[in-house]
Design a protein around this motif. Sequence first.
Motif, PDB file in Angstrom:
ATOM      1  N   LEU A   1     -58.834   4.678   5.214  1.00  0.00           N
ATOM      2  CA  LEU A   1     -58.673   3.603   6.199  1.00  0.00           C
ATOM      3  C   LEU A   1     -57.223   3.512   6.684  1.00  0.00           C
ATOM      4  O   LEU A   1     -56.968   3.173   7.844  1.00  0.00           O
ATOM      5  CB  LEU A   1     -59.116   2.272   5.589  1.00  0.00           C
ATOM      6  N   TYR A   2     -56.284   3.801   5.800  1.00  0.00           N
ATOM      7  CA  TYR A   2     -54.869   3.771   6.189  1.00  0.00           C
ATOM      8  C   TYR A   2     -54.595   4.806   7.287  1.00  0.00           C
ATOM      9  O   TYR A   2     -53.963   4.496   8.306  1.00  0.00           O
ATOM     10  CB  TYR A   2     -53.986   4.029   4.978  1.00  0.00           C
ATOM     11  N   PHE A   3     -55.077   6.034   7.079  1.00  0.00           N
ATOM     12  CA  PHE A   3     -54.844   7.078   8.080  1.00  0.00           C
ATOM     13  C   PHE A   3     -55.632   6.802   9.364  1.00  0.00           C
ATOM     14  O   PHE A   3     -55.190   7.158  10.460  1.00  0.00           O
ATOM     15  CB  PHE A   3     -55.197   8.448   7.509  1.00  0.00           C
ATOM     16  N   ALA A   4     -56.792   6.164   9.240  1.00  0.00           N
ATOM     17  CA  ALA A   4     -57.536   5.768  10.436  1.00  0.00           C
ATOM     18  C   ALA A   4     -56.746   4.728  11.229  1.00  0.00           C
ATOM     19  O   ALA A   4     -56.687   4.787  12.469  1.00  0.00           O
ATOM     20  CB  ALA A   4     -58.902   5.214  10.045  1.00  0.00           C
ATOM     21  N   ALA A   5     -56.117   3.780  10.521  1.00  0.00           N
ATOM     22  CA  ALA A   5     -55.289   2.778  11.193  1.00  0.00           C
ATOM     23  C   ALA A   5     -54.094   3.444  11.880  1.00  0.00           C
ATOM     24  O   ALA A   5     -53.719   3.066  12.997  1.00  0.00           O
ATOM     25  CB  ALA A   5     -54.800   1.743  10.189  1.00  0.00           C
ATOM     26  N   ALA A   6     -53.497   4.436  11.223  1.00  0.00           N
ATOM     27  CA  ALA A   6     -52.370   5.151  11.827  1.00  0.00           C
ATOM     28  C   ALA A   6     -52.798   5.859  13.106  1.00  0.00           C
ATOM     29  O   ALA A   6     -52.078   5.850  14.111  1.00  0.00           O
ATOM     30  CB  ALA A   6     -51.801   6.152  10.825  1.00  0.00           C
ATOM     31  N   ALA A   7     -53.993   6.471  13.089  1.00  0.00           N
ATOM     32  CA  ALA A   7     -54.498   7.166  14.278  1.00  0.00           C
ATOM     33  C   ALA A   7     -54.719   6.191  15.428  1.00  0.00           C
ATOM     34  O   ALA A   7     -54.351   6.473  16.587  1.00  0.00           O
ATOM     35  CB  ALA A   7     -55.791   7.897  13.938  1.00  0.00           C
ATOM     36  N   VAL A   8     -55.300   5.032  15.134  1.00  0.00           N
ATOM     37  CA  VAL A   8     -55.520   4.024  16.175  1.00  0.00           C
ATOM     38  C   VAL A   8     -54.185   3.549  16.744  1.00  0.00           C
ATOM     39  O   VAL A   8     -54.024   3.376  17.967  1.00  0.00           O
ATOM     40  CB  VAL A   8     -56.319   2.841  15.605  1.00  0.00           C
ATOM     41  N   ALA A   9     -53.193   3.338  15.872  1.00  0.00           N
ATOM     42  CA  ALA A   9     -51.883   2.868  16.323  1.00  0.00           C
ATOM     43  C   ALA A   9     -51.192   3.911  17.203  1.00  0.00           C
ATOM     44  O   ALA A   9     -50.565   3.566  18.217  1.00  0.00           O
ATOM     45  CB  ALA A   9     -51.011   2.527  15.113  1.00  0.00           C
ATOM     46  N   VAL A  10     -51.291   5.179  16.826  1.00  0.00           N
ATOM     47  CA  VAL A  10     -50.675   6.240  17.631  1.00  0.00           C
ATOM     48  C   VAL A  10     -51.315   6.303  19.017  1.00  0.00           C
ATOM     49  O   VAL A  10     -50.625   6.408  20.043  1.00  0.00           O
ATOM     50  CB  VAL A  10     -50.799   7.599  16.913  1.00  0.00           C
ATOM     51  N   LEU A  11     -52.633   6.216  19.073  1.00  0.00           N
ATOM     52  CA  LEU A  11     -53.326   6.238  20.364  1.00  0.00           C
ATOM     53  C   LEU A  11     -52.935   5.040  21.219  1.00  0.00           C
ATOM     54  O   LEU A  11     -52.756   5.161  22.442  1.00  0.00           O
ATOM     55  CB  LEU A  11     -54.842   6.272  20.142  1.00  0.00           C
ATOM     56  N   HIS A  12     -52.797   3.885  20.574  1.00  0.00           N
ATOM     57  CA  HIS A  12     -52.397   2.690  21.309  1.00  0.00           C
ATOM     58  C   HIS A  12     -50.991   2.833  21.858  1.00  0.00           C
ATOM     59  O   HIS A  12     -50.712   2.456  23.015  1.00  0.00           O
ATOM     60  CB  HIS A  12     -52.488   1.459  20.405  1.00  0.00           C
ATOM     61  N   ASP A  13     -50.071   3.394  21.063  1.00  0.00           N
ATOM     62  CA  ASP A  13     -48.698   3.583  21.532  1.00  0.00           C
ATOM     63  C   ASP A  13     -48.661   4.524  22.737  1.00  0.00           C
ATOM     64  O   ASP A  13     -47.902   4.294  23.692  1.00  0.00           O
ATOM     65  CB  ASP A  13     -47.838   4.147  20.399  1.00  0.00           C
ATOM     66  N   LYS A  14     -49.462   5.579  22.697  1.00  0.00           N
ATOM     67  CA  LYS A  14     -49.495   6.527  23.814  1.00  0.00           C
ATOM     68  C   LYS A  14     -50.042   5.852  25.069  1.00  0.00           C
ATOM     69  O   LYS A  14     -49.537   6.086  26.180  1.00  0.00           O
ATOM     70  CB  LYS A  14     -50.340   7.740  23.444  1.00  0.00           C
ATOM     71  N   ARG A  15     -51.055   5.020  24.909  1.00  0.00           N
ATOM     72  CA  ARG A  15     -51.637   4.338  26.065  1.00  0.00           C
ATOM     73  C   ARG A  15     -50.622   3.371  26.676  1.00  0.00           C
ATOM     74  O   ARG A  15     -50.477   3.298  27.897  1.00  0.00           O
ATOM     75  CB  ARG A  15     -52.892   3.576  25.628  1.00  0.00           C
ATOM     76  N   VAL A  16     -49.898   2.639  25.820  1.00  0.00           N
ATOM     77  CA  VAL A  16     -48.889   1.704  26.319  1.00  0.00           C
ATOM     78  C   VAL A  16     -47.755   2.445  27.014  1.00  0.00           C
ATOM     79  O   VAL A  16     -47.285   2.040  28.087  1.00  0.00           O
ATOM     80  CB  VAL A  16     -48.341   0.844  25.158  1.00  0.00           C
ATOM     81  N   ALA A  17     -47.310   3.550  26.406  1.00  0.00           N
ATOM     82  CA  ALA A  17     -46.221   4.325  27.017  1.00  0.00           C
ATOM     83  C   ALA A  17     -46.637   4.885  28.373  1.00  0.00           C
ATOM     84  O   ALA A  17     -45.848   4.894  29.334  1.00  0.00           O
ATOM     85  CB  ALA A  17     -45.809   5.458  26.075  1.00  0.00           C
ATOM     86  N   LYS A  18     -47.866   5.350  28.482  1.00  0.00           N
ATOM     87  CA  LYS A  18     -48.362   5.889  29.746  1.00  0.00           C
ATOM     88  C   LYS A  18     -48.441   4.797  30.802  1.00  0.00           C
ATOM     89  O   LYS A  18     -48.083   5.019  31.975  1.00  0.00           O
ATOM     90  CB  LYS A  18     -49.741   6.516  29.521  1.00  0.00           C
ATOM     91  N   ARG A  19     -48.879   3.617  30.417  1.00  0.00           N
ATOM     92  CA  ARG A  19     -48.985   2.523  31.376  1.00  0.00           C
ATOM     93  C   ARG A  19     -47.609   2.071  31.848  1.00  0.00           C
ATOM     94  O   ARG A  19     -47.402   1.797  33.033  1.00  0.00           O
ATOM     95  CB  ARG A  19     -49.736   1.354  30.744  1.00  0.00           C
ATOM     96  N   GLU A  20     -46.654   2.002  30.909  1.00  0.00           N
ATOM     97  CA  GLU A  20     -45.307   1.592  31.284  1.00  0.00           C
ATOM     98  C   GLU A  20     -44.653   2.633  32.198  1.00  0.00           C
ATOM     99  O   GLU A  20     -43.921   2.289  33.139  1.00  0.00           O
ATOM    100  CB  GLU A  20     -44.458   1.372  30.036  1.00  0.00           C
ATOM    101  N   ALA A  21     -44.917   3.923  31.916  1.00  0.00           N
ATOM    102  CA  ALA A  21     -44.362   4.975  32.769  1.00  0.00           C
ATOM    103  C   ALA A  21     -44.910   4.880  34.186  1.00  0.00           C
ATOM    104  O   ALA A  21     -44.182   5.064  35.173  1.00  0.00           O
ATOM    105  CB  ALA A  21     -44.665   6.341  32.167  1.00  0.00           C
ATOM    106  N   ALA A  22     -46.211   4.569  34.303  1.00  0.00           N
ATOM    107  CA  ALA A  22     -46.821   4.426  35.619  1.00  0.00           C
ATOM    108  C   ALA A  22     -46.230   3.239  36.372  1.00  0.00           C
ATOM    109  O   ALA A  22     -45.970   3.306  37.579  1.00  0.00           O
ATOM    110  CB  ALA A  22     -48.335   4.275  35.473  1.00  0.00           C
TER     111      ALA A  22
END
Length: 268
Positions: A236-257
Amino acid sequence: MAGRAPRPRNPEGRMTLGQHLVELRKRISIAALAIVLFSIPAWWAVDYVWAALSAPVLAVAEAQDRDATLAYTTIGEAFDTRLLIMFLVGVVASSPIWLYQLWAFIVPALHQREKRFAIGFLAAAVPLFIGGTLAAWFVFPNIVILLTSFAFGESATLLSARIYLDFAIKFILAIGLGFLFPVVLVALNFARVITGEGILKAWRWAILGVATFTAIATPAADVLSMVLLAIPMIGLYFAAAAVAVLHDKRVAKREAAMNAEYGIRVDD
């Protein structure tokens, strides 16, 4: 008479320490009230829950060929035992409410469009908490049998019902809350407190923490029970890390746009 001048709004939506304390008191009060309200109907289920919780003691008598029983050592212990069982049922049954209060306190400043993430938080947190309590319920009989097996010779195992139930409640709720840790990490990531990369970098400490937690939560030399609890928590810890990484990428992409469109930095 002139009215009081309105306080200026905080453009960043930040809360002062006093406001945080007021918010914490509000969330705790709502959670406590929910537990009490869900505990009251549990009075009629106490006998069934107690029969299941005390079953491992009967198994001790069969497995170790010794007298084993639960005893009430004080006048009010039987009543206290019923109240504790009601509390246990109330905590589990009201978990959607107090888990939402936890979410609302951790991330009070989410934008309106991100409030929908509260649904996702509850959809993950409630099954994980209940799953953790069920996992603890599954290994609890093994721990009782193992710990009582250290008794000497032909001695009898006479356990205080109050102390036995207190041990069971702490064990079951501790494991249930332990299963919530990954969801809290994701909530903190959504609140911009930690990053997915930071969660991944701390994997060694996370494994050490899980191993320590399961060793403390299972106070016996039962390696199998520790492993059965540790494996899903690490996953579950690594699953949480994966979700957090995906969320960070989505936020970074939105901010870049947004930066490309307006030429300025727009906070999420």
